[in-house]
Design an enzyme around this catalytic site. Structure first.
Site, PDB file in Angstrom:
ATOM      1  N   TYR A 115       0.831  -1.210   0.000  1.00 48.12           N
ATOM      2  CA  TYR A 115       0.000   0.000   0.000  1.00 48.12           C
ATOM      3  C   TYR A 115       0.862   1.255   0.000  1.00 48.12           C
ATOM      4  CZ  TYR A 115      -3.576   3.395   1.195  1.00 48.12           C
ATOM      5  OH  TYR A 115      -4.431   4.463   1.165  1.00 48.12           O
ATOM      6  N   TRP A 117       1.215   5.626  -1.784  1.00 48.94           N
ATOM      7  CA  TRP A 117       0.879   6.593  -2.835  1.00 48.94           C
ATOM      8  C   TRP A 117       1.941   6.716  -3.909  1.00 48.94           C
ATOM      9  CZ3 TRP A 117      -2.528  10.946  -3.876  1.00 48.94           C
ATOM     10  CH2 TRP A 117      -3.800  10.773  -3.312  1.00 48.94           C
TER      11      TRP A 117
HETATM   12  N1  MGD Z   1      -2.613   8.337  12.217  1.00 48.30           N
HETATM   13  C1  MGD Z   1      -2.916   8.440  10.926  1.00 48.30           C
HETATM   14  N2  MGD Z   1      -2.353   7.606  10.038  1.00 48.30           N
HETATM   15  C2  MGD Z   1      -2.653   7.723   8.728  1.00 48.30           C
HETATM   16  C3  MGD Z   1      -3.554   8.697   8.266  1.00 48.30           C
HETATM   17  C4  MGD Z   1      -4.150   9.549   9.239  1.00 48.30           C
HETATM   18  O1  MGD Z   1      -4.976  10.418   8.900  1.00 48.30           O
HETATM   19  N3  MGD Z   1      -3.794   9.402  10.541  1.00 48.30           N
HETATM   20  N4  MGD Z   1      -3.856   8.776   6.934  1.00 48.30           N
HETATM   21  C5  MGD Z   1      -3.767   7.544   6.176  1.00 48.30           C
HETATM   22  C6  MGD Z   1      -3.941   7.737   4.746  1.00 48.30           C
HETATM   23  S1  MGD Z   1      -5.432   8.443   4.261  1.00 48.30           S
HETATM   24  C7  MGD Z   1      -3.039   7.322   3.826  1.00 48.30           C
HETATM   25  S2  MGD Z   1      -3.469   7.396   2.164  1.00 48.30           S
HETATM   26  C8  MGD Z   1      -1.754   6.733   4.210  1.00 48.30           C
HETATM   27  C9  MGD Z   1      -0.582   7.135   3.307  1.00 48.30           C
HETATM   28  O2  MGD Z   1       0.488   6.278   3.483  1.00 48.30           O
HETATM   29  P1  MGD Z   1       1.577   6.052   2.349  1.00 48.30           P
HETATM   30  O3  MGD Z   1       0.952   6.165   1.002  1.00 48.30           O
HETATM   31  O4  MGD Z   1       2.314   4.810   2.654  1.00 48.30           O
HETATM   32  O5  MGD Z   1       2.534   7.305   2.568  1.00 48.30           O
HETATM   33  P2  MGD Z   1       3.585   7.996   1.604  1.00 48.30           P
HETATM   34  O6  MGD Z   1       4.457   8.837   2.463  1.00 48.30           O
HETATM   35  O7  MGD Z   1       2.880   8.681   0.484  1.00 48.30           O
HETATM   36  O8  MGD Z   1       4.450   6.777   1.062  1.00 48.30           O
HETATM   37  C10 MGD Z   1       4.907   6.700  -0.237  1.00 48.30           C
HETATM   38  C11 MGD Z   1       6.336   6.145  -0.251  1.00 48.30           C
HETATM   39  O9  MGD Z   1       6.670   5.863  -1.600  1.00 48.30           O
HETATM   40  C12 MGD Z   1       7.987   6.369  -1.858  1.00 48.30           C
HETATM   41  N5  MGD Z   1       8.047   6.615  -3.311  1.00 48.30           N
HETATM   42  C13 MGD Z   1       7.647   7.696  -4.007  1.00 48.30           C
HETATM   43  N6  MGD Z   1       7.826   7.497  -5.318  1.00 48.30           N
HETATM   44  C14 MGD Z   1       8.357   6.261  -5.462  1.00 48.30           C
HETATM   45  C15 MGD Z   1       8.748   5.472  -6.576  1.00 48.30           C
HETATM   46  O10 MGD Z   1       8.634   5.873  -7.727  1.00 48.30           O
HETATM   47  N7  MGD Z   1       9.224   4.220  -6.329  1.00 48.30           N
HETATM   48  C16 MGD Z   1       9.343   3.708  -5.072  1.00 48.30           C
HETATM   49  N8  MGD Z   1       9.812   2.486  -4.926  1.00 48.30           N
HETATM   50  N9  MGD Z   1       8.997   4.456  -3.989  1.00 48.30           N
HETATM   51  C17 MGD Z   1       8.503   5.692  -4.186  1.00 48.30           C
HETATM   52  C18 MGD Z   1       8.111   7.576  -0.988  1.00 48.30           C
HETATM   53  O11 MGD Z   1       9.462   7.907  -0.767  1.00 48.30           O
HETATM   54  C19 MGD Z   1       7.367   7.103   0.289  1.00 48.30           C
HETATM   55  O12 MGD Z   1       8.234   6.440   1.161  1.00 48.30           O
HETATM   56  O13 MGD Z   1      -1.457   7.077   5.562  1.00 48.30           O
HETATM   57  C20 MGD Z   1      -2.514   6.727   6.454  1.00 48.30           C
HETATM   58  N10 MGD Z   1      -2.068   6.874   7.836  1.00 48.30           N
HETATM   59  N1  MGD Z   2      -1.498  18.415   2.269  1.00 50.73           N
HETATM   60  C1  MGD Z   2      -1.938  17.159   2.223  1.00 50.73           C
HETATM   61  N2  MGD Z   2      -3.172  16.912   1.707  1.00 50.73           N
HETATM   62  C2  MGD Z   2      -3.636  15.651   1.662  1.00 50.73           C
HETATM   63  C3  MGD Z   2      -2.876  14.548   2.128  1.00 50.73           C
HETATM   64  C4  MGD Z   2      -1.600  14.843   2.704  1.00 50.73           C
HETATM   65  O1  MGD Z   2      -0.879  13.943   3.175  1.00 50.73           O
HETATM   66  N3  MGD Z   2      -1.177  16.136   2.739  1.00 50.73           N
HETATM   67  N4  MGD Z   2      -3.378  13.280   2.041  1.00 50.73           N
HETATM   68  C5  MGD Z   2      -4.467  13.040   1.095  1.00 50.73           C
HETATM   69  C6  MGD Z   2      -5.159  11.783   1.377  1.00 50.73           C
HETATM   70  S1  MGD Z   2      -4.389  10.335   0.916  1.00 50.73           S
HETATM   71  C7  MGD Z   2      -6.400  11.725   1.921  1.00 50.73           C
HETATM   72  S2  MGD Z   2      -7.155  10.219   2.134  1.00 50.73           S
HETATM   73  C8  MGD Z   2      -7.129  12.944   2.292  1.00 50.73           C
HETATM   74  C9  MGD Z   2      -7.736  12.757   3.687  1.00 50.73           C
HETATM   75  O2  MGD Z   2      -8.670  13.718   3.942  1.00 50.73           O
HETATM   76  P1  MGD Z   2      -9.229  13.878   5.435  1.00 50.73           P
HETATM   77  O3  MGD Z   2      -9.196  12.583   6.117  1.00 50.73           O
HETATM   78  O4  MGD Z   2     -10.530  14.560   5.355  1.00 50.73           O
HETATM   79  O5  MGD Z   2      -8.130  14.887   6.007  1.00 50.73           O
HETATM   80  P2  MGD Z   2      -7.595  15.144   7.488  1.00 50.73           P
HETATM   81  O6  MGD Z   2      -6.719  16.350   7.364  1.00 50.73           O
HETATM   82  O7  MGD Z   2      -6.995  13.931   8.041  1.00 50.73           O
HETATM   83  O8  MGD Z   2      -8.883  15.506   8.332  1.00 50.73           O
HETATM   84  C10 MGD Z   2      -9.647  16.656   8.043  1.00 50.73           C
HETATM   85  C11 MGD Z   2     -10.090  17.307   9.324  1.00 50.73           C
HETATM   86  O9  MGD Z   2     -11.024  16.505   9.998  1.00 50.73           O
HETATM   87  C12 MGD Z   2     -11.114  17.006  11.331  1.00 50.73           C
HETATM   88  N5  MGD Z   2     -11.537  15.918  12.215  1.00 50.73           N
HETATM   89  C13 MGD Z   2     -10.795  14.967  12.809  1.00 50.73           C
HETATM   90  N6  MGD Z   2     -11.574  14.153  13.550  1.00 50.73           N
HETATM   91  C14 MGD Z   2     -12.832  14.605  13.420  1.00 50.73           C
HETATM   92  C15 MGD Z   2     -14.095  14.204  13.945  1.00 50.73           C
HETATM   93  O10 MGD Z   2     -14.224  13.218  14.667  1.00 50.73           O
HETATM   94  N7  MGD Z   2     -15.173  14.936  13.565  1.00 50.73           N
HETATM   95  C16 MGD Z   2     -15.071  16.019  12.751  1.00 50.73           C
HETATM   96  N8  MGD Z   2     -16.176  16.657  12.425  1.00 50.73           N
HETATM   97  N9  MGD Z   2     -13.904  16.424  12.267  1.00 50.73           N
HETATM   98  C17 MGD Z   2     -12.803  15.724  12.580  1.00 50.73           C
HETATM   99  C18 MGD Z   2      -9.745  17.522  11.698  1.00 50.73           C
HETATM  100  O11 MGD Z   2      -9.859  18.805  12.279  1.00 50.73           O
HETATM  101  C19 MGD Z   2      -9.012  17.500  10.374  1.00 50.73           C
HETATM  102  O12 MGD Z   2      -8.294  18.686  10.136  1.00 50.73           O
HETATM  103  O13 MGD Z   2      -6.259  14.065   2.322  1.00 50.73           O
HETATM  104  C20 MGD Z   2      -5.494  14.176   1.135  1.00 50.73           C
HETATM  105  N10 MGD Z   2      -4.861  15.462   1.134  1.00 50.73           N
HETATM  106 MO    MO Z   3      -5.429   8.618   1.945  1.00 50.89          MO
END
Ligand code: MGD
Ligand code: MGD
Ligand code: MO
Length: 773
Positions: A115, A117
């Site tokens: 998993y 991005w």
């Molecule tokens: N506590 C908490 N945990 C969360 C979240 C949260 O809200 N709270 N959010 C979750 C969500 S929504 C998501 S989507 C995940 C994201 O989790 P990940 O998608 O695992 O996070 P990234 O940092 O985007 O990891 C991408 C990795 O790919 C590497 N990479 C980039 N390009 C390439 C390439 O071309 N080749 C190779 N081999 N590697 C490459 C980068 O260096 C990086 O290490 O995290 C989740 N974890």
């Molecule tokens: N800059 C930046 N943008 C991103 C990403 C990133 O890593 N960096 N990741 C991308 C990815 S993979 C995803 S999946 C999306 C995720 O999108 P989201 O999951 O919507 O993004 P978050 O910033 O984790 O959360 C949005 C807001 O929800 C509020 N929140 C937290 N808990 C609660 C709750 O229980 N109730 C309510 N009402 N609000 C709450 C917090 O204040 C938080 O700022 O974002 C994407 N956009």
């Molecule tokens: Mo995500």
């Protein structure tokens, strides 16, 4: 931060956070945002200083203990030493190990979920490459399903509304909101730092402009949640501070208000929904003696009862749109807010109207609120995976720690496979997973762990075989997303660092050693692959009579505009217009406020209609504060954490944690202090920032700071849990599934205490390569 005019020799390139021109001067890159982008993302600034940073992996490396002792379960620690290896040697070694596991235990012993991005280019997309390789050369792999983003919603929406895409990406657009909407009620907001991101690329960040235009026309924006800045200034929004995890109570109380005041749209419910009656009985308290009225919800959520009632009335007074961000469902019982909002919106009766109804996850990514591209965009075929075993993506530690154990998922009883080899490319589990001490223990179990990455992430540092991948700027690719009108010829900006190679090149050579070279490469060079992947788009363009340049012409021009599908409201509009001709793809063909299917599963943590269930983890004496661990504003997840912009926003090298002045004062904490945030699972350090944008009783620490265990290299104690000196909140979060239905991750919220850190805080060494590198 950026050059306003591109360097004459710059080329176009693309990232998940924007399109840009780049020029390499032999030492660093100059970046100029795409001129058509009205609000470029500052995250582009992370390319500065990144290409030759010491965190880059320059040579193939093997963990010394694994090299000495061979494959097998073993303690793997972030501080372990590595040994450099020549490419030929390491590829021979790895091919032999893959063959050993494949032939001895079958492909069901290989976990290739991988998993993550990775990067925007569609050919060098690491997930596609690794899955294709494992299918072609290893006979398949154990995969993961769903995402960390939408773990709960991705499973429940098909039961209740029929299509995830139809409720999120092909629904209400920003153009409709500009024109039609009177009230946007956004649970969890629509933070523009989030909509800056779109997988595959984004050429125009339209959200701030659209919110400004709508607000000027008189549209009212309300954000409900623990933080004020989840809506931008442009929206001129009202903020309703809400205790984390209590949205369902507020949604139910709004539904109760409409019911009690007979303001709900009965004709809509009769025609378009099923199961309203049992839900209405629950709202009235017939089933449990507790009416779900506004006073009840106010005590739970901290949103005043009058405000709840007033907003419920406002929902039916004009064109209204209910939005639920991903964040709400990244929590225990995360299915419920997604379902309760759908039920509330059905009662309001505006689902399918322009700018109205329910749009799940609008504004959480740049994929939503836009028209979709009318032609197919390039995708690399992953081949066929004959292995049936899979896990819901966030159950990785459970799987590694409990092979053979049963678990529930979406009506099925499944078993965790017995994994011997873990192969990761393009993701960082020490970023994305919860309870890192537990994950760390889980990674002791496999016999071999292989990682491709461009930098020494914590995941690379616990791997046995680490292969240096090029980063996007070091290769040619095509950038495209189904929601962005620009397809980009992503041209190579700089030569590869050290001996880094493309994932494709690495997998080609491994496939060759496993007698699958020709099947993997199909005899194509990278440029031939790009032309091959471009062809279906070109053909579809030609069929539409649109501009359809040859691949060579596209590459020369560096980008083309793709035609857009009409802004027609998609599935929900079609359903509203003619529910008999266009039923929803649910069992009843309608919106399911009660689901016989879900009720039939008999899950007490996800019954047959939306219900209020408080998280089983609540603040207590030991951990009295809520922690919000959300997406970082300064980067995408953990990517390029060492880059210019991300680094410029740290304080003393540490991630910044925000807390309300009252919460801070009670603990003697001032802005700039190093604080220790802790609970029973672990602790981390962060730099404090006092802010009244965060409600009292809440600490906000975004994800993405690389896990950096305290000196001594271990930092993970079986008793005390994990201790991160850099500020990774996942040392604190809980590793449980949302429910037996979806088993999504619960990373968004947990409970903690914090204090001023006594003594000299250890320096952050997260971006310093391991011994031997
Ligand atoms: N506590 C908490 N945990 C969360 C979240 C949260 O809200 N709270 N959010 C979750 C969500 S929504 C998501 S989507 C995940 C994201 O989790 P990940 O998608 O695992 O996070 P990234 O940092 O985007 O990891 C991408 C990795 O790919 C590497 N990479 C980039 N390009 C390439 C390439 O071309 N080749 C190779 N081999 N590697 C490459 C980068 O260096 C990086 O290490 O995290 C989740 N974890
Ligand atoms: N800059 C930046 N943008 C991103 C990403 C990133 O890593 N960096 N990741 C991308 C990815 S993979 C995803 S999946 C999306 C995720 O999108 P989201 O999951 O919507 O993004 P978050 O910033 O984790 O959360 C949005 C807001 O929800 C509020 N929140 C937290 N808990 C609660 C709750 O229980 N109730 C309510 N009402 N609000 C709450 C917090 O204040 C938080 O700022 O974002 C994407 N956009
Ligand atoms: Mo995500």
């Amino acid at each position: 931060m950026f050059q306003s005019k591109p360097h004459p020799d710059s080329v176009l390139h693309s990232a998940h956070w924007g399109t840009f021109a780049a020029h390499w001067d032999g030492r660093d890159v100059e970046i100029t945002p795409y001129p058509g982008d009205p609000a470029p993302s500052p995250i582009l600034g992370n390319f500065r200083g990144a290409l030759r940073h010491q965190a880059r992996i320059r040579k193939p490396m093997v963990r010394k203990a694994w090299l000495d002792n061979g494959p097998g379960p073993q303690r793997r620690r972030i501080g372990d030493p590595f040994v450099e290896c020549e490419w030929d040697t390491v590829l021979d070694l790895l091919a032999g190990e893959l063959a050993r596991v494949r032939d001895g235990f079958g492909p069901q012993a290989i976990f290739g979920g991988s998993y993550g991005w990775s990067s925007a280019g569609r050919f060098h997309h690491a997930q596609s490459q690794i899955h294709r390789f494992l299918n072609v050369a290893c006979g398949g792999y154990v995969r993961s399903v769903n995402s960390y983003s939408a773990g709960a919603s991705g499973v429940i929406l098909p039961h209740i509304l029929g299509s995830f895409e139809g409720v999120s990406r092909r629904n209400v657009t920003w153009d409709q909101i500009r024109e039609h909407t009177d009230l946007v009620l956004a649970f969890g907001g629509m933070a523009v730092k989030n909509s800056m991101i779109a997988g595959g690329g984004i050429s125009r960040h339209v959200e701030p402009g659209a919110m400004l235009a709508a607000a000027r026309r008189g549209c009212r924006f309300v954000t409900v949640g623990p933080q004020r800045d989840d809506l931008p200034e442009e929206a001129a929004a009202e903020w309703l501070p809400l205790r984390p995890g209590t949205d369902v109570a507020v949604m139910l109380a709004m539904a109760h208000t409409l019911l009690a005041e007979d303001r709900h749209d009965r004709a809509f419910l009769d025609r378009y929904a099923t199961g309203f009656e049992p839900f209405a009985r629950y709202l009235r308290g017939v089933t449990d003696g507790r009416p779900k009225d506004a006073d009840w919800a106010a005590a739970i959520s901290a949103v005043p009862a009058d405000t709840i009632r007033e907003l419920a009335r406002a929902l039916v007074a004009g064109r209204s749109l209910i939005v639920v961000s991903h964040s709400l469902q990244r929590a225990e019982f995360g299915e419920q807010p997604v379902w309760a909002a759908a039920a509330l919106a059905a009662m309001v009766g505006q689902i399918g109207l322009p700018g109205g109804g329910y749009n799940y996850a609008l504004g959480t990514l740049g994929h939503t609120g836009r028209r979709n591209v009318a032609v197919p965009t390039p995708t690399l075929s992953q081949g066929r995976n004959p292995v049936e075993a899979f896990i819901p993506v966030a159950r990785i530690s459970d799987m590694l720690l409990n092979p053979g154990a049963p678990f529930d998922y979406n009506g099925r009883r499944l078993e965790y496979p017995d994994i011997r080899l873990v192969y990761w490319a393009g993701g960082n589990p020490f970023h994305h997973h919860q309870d890192l001490a537990r994950l760390h223990r889980a990674f002791d179990r496999p016999e071999t762990i292989v990682v491709h990455d461009l930098a020494w992430t914590p995941m690379a540092r616990v791997a046995d075989v680490v292969l240096p991948a090029t980063m996007t700027l070091e290769r040619d690719d095509i950038g495209a997303a189904g929601t962005d009108p620009l397809m980009v010829a992503m041209r190579r900006v700089a030569p590869a660092v050290g001996e880094a190679r493309d994932d494709y090149a690495i997998f080609s050579d491994l496939a060759e050693r496993l007698q699958a070279g020709a099947a993997f490469t199909e005899g194509r060079t990278v440029m031939e692959w790009l032309a091959h992947l471009y062809e279906p788009t070109r053909r579809a363009l030609a069929e539409l009579g649109a501009d359809a340049p040859s691949f060579e012409a596209f590459w020369e021009r560096e980008s083309i505009e793709l035609p857009q599908a009409p802004d027609d409201g998609g599935m929900l509009r079609g359903f509203r217009t003619d529910p008999e001709a266009n039923p929803l793809p649910t069992p009843s063909g309608r919106i399911e406020i009660f689901s016989e299917t879900i009720a039939g599963f008999g899950y007490d943590d996800c019954p047959g209609h939306p219900v209020w269930m408080p998280s089983t983890e609540q603040p207590d004496e030991a951990a009295p504060l809520w922690l919000i661990a959300n997406q970082p504003a300064t980067r995408l997840h953990s990517q390029l954490d060492f880059g210019g912009y991300s680094q410029s926003r740290k304080v003393g090298g540490r991630e910044v944690a925000r807390l309300h002045p009252d919460t801070a004062a009670a603990r003697g904490i001032a802005t700039g202090d190093v604080i220790r945030i802790f609970n029973a699972r672990g602790a981390c350090l962060a730099a404090a920032e006092l802010s009244d944008a965060v409600m009292p009783g809440v600490v906000h620490l975004p994800t993405g700071a690389w896990f950096d265990p305290a000196p001594g290299g271990e930092g993970v104690d079986d008793e005390a849990g994990a201790f991160c000196v850099h500020g990774n909140p996942n040392v604190l979060t809980r590793d449980v599934g949302t429910s037996r239905l979806a088993q999504g991750c619960c990373g968004q919220v947990t409970v903690v205490e914090c204090e001023k850190y006594a003594g000299e805080a250890p320096a952050v060494r997260a971006h310093v390569p391991p011994v031997g590198a």
